[in-house]
Design an enzyme around this catalytic site. Structure first.
Site, PDB file in Angstrom:
ATOM      1  N   GLU A 139     -24.614 -11.103 -11.672  1.00 48.18           N
ATOM      2  CA  GLU A 139     -24.838 -12.532 -11.898  1.00 48.18           C
ATOM      3  C   GLU A 139     -23.477 -13.228 -11.828  1.00 48.18           C
ATOM      4  OE1 GLU A 139     -25.776 -13.919 -15.898  1.00 48.18           O
ATOM      5  OE2 GLU A 139     -27.260 -15.253 -15.026  1.00 48.18           O
ATOM      6  N   LYS A 163     -26.409 -20.713 -33.904  1.00 47.96           N
ATOM      7  CA  LYS A 163     -25.007 -20.730 -33.466  1.00 47.96           C
ATOM      8  C   LYS A 163     -24.942 -21.161 -32.002  1.00 47.96           C
ATOM      9  CE  LYS A 163     -22.091 -17.844 -31.622  1.00 47.96           C
ATOM     10  NZ  LYS A 163     -21.283 -18.837 -30.879  1.00 47.96           N
TER      11      LYS A 163
HETATM   12  P1  NAD Z   1     -22.685 -15.170 -23.604  1.00 47.47           P
HETATM   13  O1  NAD Z   1     -23.578 -13.990 -23.698  1.00 47.47           O
HETATM   14  O2  NAD Z   1     -21.232 -14.929 -23.395  1.00 47.47           O
HETATM   15  O3  NAD Z   1     -22.802 -16.046 -24.940  1.00 47.47           O
HETATM   16  C1  NAD Z   1     -24.037 -16.524 -25.406  1.00 47.47           C
HETATM   17  C2  NAD Z   1     -23.923 -16.784 -26.895  1.00 47.47           C
HETATM   18  O4  NAD Z   1     -23.714 -15.527 -27.564  1.00 47.47           O
HETATM   19  C3  NAD Z   1     -22.747 -17.681 -27.288  1.00 47.47           C
HETATM   20  O5  NAD Z   1     -23.137 -18.491 -28.371  1.00 47.47           O
HETATM   21  C4  NAD Z   1     -21.692 -16.668 -27.706  1.00 47.47           C
HETATM   22  O6  NAD Z   1     -20.733 -17.217 -28.593  1.00 47.47           O
HETATM   23  C5  NAD Z   1     -22.559 -15.619 -28.401  1.00 47.47           C
HETATM   24  N1  NAD Z   1     -21.966 -14.281 -28.481  1.00 47.47           N
HETATM   25  C6  NAD Z   1     -20.991 -13.757 -27.705  1.00 47.47           C
HETATM   26  N2  NAD Z   1     -20.717 -12.486 -28.112  1.00 47.47           N
HETATM   27  C7  NAD Z   1     -21.536 -12.217 -29.151  1.00 47.47           C
HETATM   28  C8  NAD Z   1     -21.745 -11.086 -29.988  1.00 47.47           C
HETATM   29  N3  NAD Z   1     -21.036  -9.968 -29.823  1.00 47.47           N
HETATM   30  N4  NAD Z   1     -22.696 -11.152 -30.960  1.00 47.47           N
HETATM   31  C9  NAD Z   1     -23.434 -12.269 -31.127  1.00 47.47           C
HETATM   32  N5  NAD Z   1     -23.275 -13.385 -30.376  1.00 47.47           N
HETATM   33  C10 NAD Z   1     -22.341 -13.355 -29.389  1.00 47.47           C
HETATM   34  O7  NAD Z   1     -23.297 -16.116 -22.472  1.00 47.47           O
HETATM   35  P2  NAD Z   1     -22.746 -17.514 -21.951  1.00 47.47           P
HETATM   36  O8  NAD Z   1     -21.587 -17.255 -21.056  1.00 47.47           O
HETATM   37  O9  NAD Z   1     -22.598 -18.467 -23.079  1.00 47.47           O
HETATM   38  O10 NAD Z   1     -24.020 -18.019 -21.087  1.00 47.47           O
HETATM   39  C11 NAD Z   1     -24.275 -17.589 -19.807  1.00 47.47           C
HETATM   40  C12 NAD Z   1     -25.313 -16.479 -19.814  1.00 47.47           C
HETATM   41  O11 NAD Z   1     -26.516 -16.930 -20.433  1.00 47.47           O
HETATM   42  C13 NAD Z   1     -25.718 -16.087 -18.404  1.00 47.47           C
HETATM   43  O12 NAD Z   1     -25.801 -14.692 -18.332  1.00 47.47           O
HETATM   44  C14 NAD Z   1     -27.091 -16.713 -18.247  1.00 47.47           C
HETATM   45  O13 NAD Z   1     -27.920 -16.104 -17.296  1.00 47.47           O
HETATM   46  C15 NAD Z   1     -27.627 -16.584 -19.620  1.00 47.47           C
HETATM   47  N6  NAD Z   1     -28.762 -17.517 -19.807  1.00 47.47           N
HETATM   48  C16 NAD Z   1     -30.035 -17.002 -19.872  1.00 47.47           C
HETATM   49  C17 NAD Z   1     -31.131 -17.872 -20.001  1.00 47.47           C
HETATM   50  C18 NAD Z   1     -32.549 -17.360 -20.072  1.00 47.47           C
HETATM   51  O14 NAD Z   1     -33.416 -18.099 -20.518  1.00 47.47           O
HETATM   52  N7  NAD Z   1     -32.814 -16.137 -19.632  1.00 47.47           N
HETATM   53  C19 NAD Z   1     -30.907 -19.254 -20.099  1.00 47.47           C
HETATM   54  C20 NAD Z   1     -29.595 -19.719 -20.031  1.00 47.47           C
HETATM   55  C21 NAD Z   1     -28.523 -18.836 -19.900  1.00 47.47           C
END
Ligand code: NAD
Length: 500
Positions: free
Chosen positions: A403, A197
């Site tokens: 963050e 997803k």
């Molecule tokens: P997010 O957590 O809001 O969403 C990430 C994914 O999870 C999306 O596909 C979203 O639709 C899905 N999601 C949201 N709620 C969910 C739920 N309740 N159950 C299952 N899936 C759900 O993050 P974002 O805003 O898309 O991305 C930014 C974040 O990602 C930042 O915190 C960043 O640090 C992190 N990130 C981490 C890495 C790493 O390798 N550590 C790499 C890139 C980004």
């Protein structure tokens, strides 16, 4: 037309032909339409440019069933070198479609073309080739055994690494295809199948990639893509009983909720989460080179990198000169529409995200930090924001602890090595950290004492496909990349053979 307006006439024919429609899901090799769709918005203009499908429970069920069938069928029957060959072919096809895929990703995310071409396409091809090689190198152990209650006869023991099963992968928008490939490539190399997803904002490059996988000879159902919201589609995937492992990259708050759900169902999980990575400049750091590195550690990808160097600690003896240089770099960055050749910085992912980032800047100033660059946003419908530097950062300030995920640097001075280690480690995150120094003894000490999954010396954010990448503390559990990520997609089976 202003230089902030995305000029869609720059798009090549392939991207233009692919974009302007409602994009279905990718299930069992088919393009599947759904009842509900949602708008995809260009962050550089705030305008809708295509639509994507919102998957429902039926479609999530269908996609997991397709992945299960492929797991037990054609994919399982292939010899490891056949999996390798097809992943290599996919890497070639991806490179051949670089322009189309990078343009599509740039339109969805607002990231620069140079970045989407370099990371989502070229780095992904590199990752596919590295992971392809592991398909033929998964080994078990062989040993003679001595089970004490079987005193007679010959006992031999073997271990086998088997694919863990159907993987449910959930990825963010900040490096949409790149991170999807970090999930897909090791899963396929280990013999798993996957339902992925993407983030709602950035589904198109990965949907295109899934079609290229069919061309590469990867059977239908091995890669399935379901698009839609996290709270609905993401949760359905996490809770689906035929998903054996969840591989998640995203925020710490969502990762925490997924860990609880997955643990309750005894699923394997790997969580790559948020970060607040420190960049440390010791007294012997070269002022110009390290200031340049520190500036781009946070401003690269508009600050939307999980391991962005969002906290800068500079030895007091060079602090003022470094901050002046970083502020100058920030002030000289020209904001520009991301499709334009040579653009240095485009918009953040959305106007809502820009508001969130701006609130952190205001909070920093209100809590006593000094604004030395940026802080203003251009008048435009796109989500543009100026790279921003705040000096005089203190550990208790909200923008030092949280963050922000935008181009905002929190900087502070320090006097001793012990002091800066304690400042750097004073965070609930532990993803990356970098130190700029040429003192070899100090390097050994600091690498050992920094609480982070990756520690870089004289460079920041250098990720290689051969090295494991993962977070400590609230930055995650498990690893992407490297041998570790392939092994994480396997489960061990022990077998005992007895001969009288
Ligand atoms: P997010 O957590 O809001 O969403 C990430 C994914 O999870 C999306 O596909 C979203 O639709 C899905 N999601 C949201 N709620 C969910 C739920 N309740 N159950 C299952 N899936 C759900 O993050 P974002 O805003 O898309 O991305 C930014 C974040 O990602 C930042 O915190 C960043 O640090 C992190 N990130 C981490 C890495 C790493 O390798 N550590 C790499 C890139 C980004």
């Amino acid at each position: 037309m202003s230089h902030l307006d995305n000029d869609l006439s720059l798009l090549g024919d392939a991207a233009r032909g692919y974009l302007g429609r409602t994009h279905g899901l990718h299930i069992g090799g088919e393009d599947v339409a759904t009842r509900h769709s949602y708008a995809l918005i260009d962050p550089a203009s705030g305008q809708e440019f295509a639509r994507a499908s919102e998957a429902g429970e039926d479609e999530v069920d269908r996609s997991v069933a397709a992945a299960r069938n492929a797991l037990e069928g054609e994919w399982k029957a292939l010899r490891p070198h056949e999996r390798e060959r097809r992943l290599l072919k996919l890497a070639d096809l991806l490179e051949a479609h670089e322009r189309e895929i990078s343009e599509v990703e740039t339109l969805c995310s607002g990231r620069l073309l140079a970045n989407t071409a370099g990371v989502d396409v070229q780095y992904s091809a590199h990752a596919l080739r590295y992971m392809a090689g592991w398909a033929t190198k998964l080994e078990g152990q062989t040993m003679r055994l001595s089970v004490p209650y079987v005193p007679e006869g010959d006992l031999r023991g073997f271990t086998f690494r088997e694919p863990v099963g159907v993987v449910g992968a959930i990825v963010p928008w900040n490096v949409a295809l790149g991170i999807a490939v970090w999930k897909i490539a090791p899963a396929l190399s280990a013999g798993c199948t996957i339902v992925l997803k993407p983030a709602p904002q950035t589904p198109l490059s990965v949907l295109r990639f899934a079609r290229l996988a069919l061309e590469a000879g990867i059977p239908e159902g091995v890669i399935n893509i379901v698009t839609g919201s996290g709270s609905a589609v993401g949760e359905m995937l996490v809770n689906h009983r035929d998903i054996a492992m969840i591989s998640f990259t995203g925020s710490t708050s969502v990762g925490r909720a997924i860990a609880v759900q997955a643990a309750g169902q005894f699923k394997k999980y790997s969580l790559e989460l948020g970060g607040k990575s420190p960049v440390i400049l010791m007294e012997d750091a070269d002022i110009d080179a390290s200031a340049h590195a520190a500036a781009w550690a946070i401003f690269g990808n508009h600050g939307q990198n999980c391991c962005a160097g969002s906290r800068l600690y500079v030895h007091r003896s060079i602090h003022d000169a470094v901050i002046e240089r970083v502020a100058q770099i920030a002030n000289e960055i020209e904001l520009s529409a991301p499709l334009r050749p040579g653009a240095a910085m485009g918009p953040v992912i959305s106007r809502a995200h820009r508001e969130r980032v701006s609130d952190y800047i205001e909070a920093g100033v209100a809590q006593g930090a000094k604004l030395v660059a940026g802080g203003r946003n251009p008048e435009h419908d796109g989500a543009y924001m100026r790279p921003t530097v705040l000096a005089g950062a203190e550990s208790e300030m909200t923008p030092v602890q949280d963050e922000i995920f935008g181009p905002v640097l929190m900087a502070a001075a320090f006097d001793t090595e012990d002091e800066v280690l304690s400042l750097a480690n004073d965070s609930r995150f532990g993803l990356g950290a970098s130190v700029f120094t040429n003192d070899a003894e100090r390097i050994h000490r600091m690498v050992e004492r920094l609480e982070a999954g990756s520690v870089w010396i004289n460079i920041h954010n250098a990720l290689d496909v051969a090295l494991p990448f993962g977070g400590w503390k609230e930055s995650g559990v498990g690893n992407d990349l490297g041998e570790a990520s392939v092994l994480a997609h396997t489960r061990l089976k022990a077998s005992v053979h007895y001969h009288r």
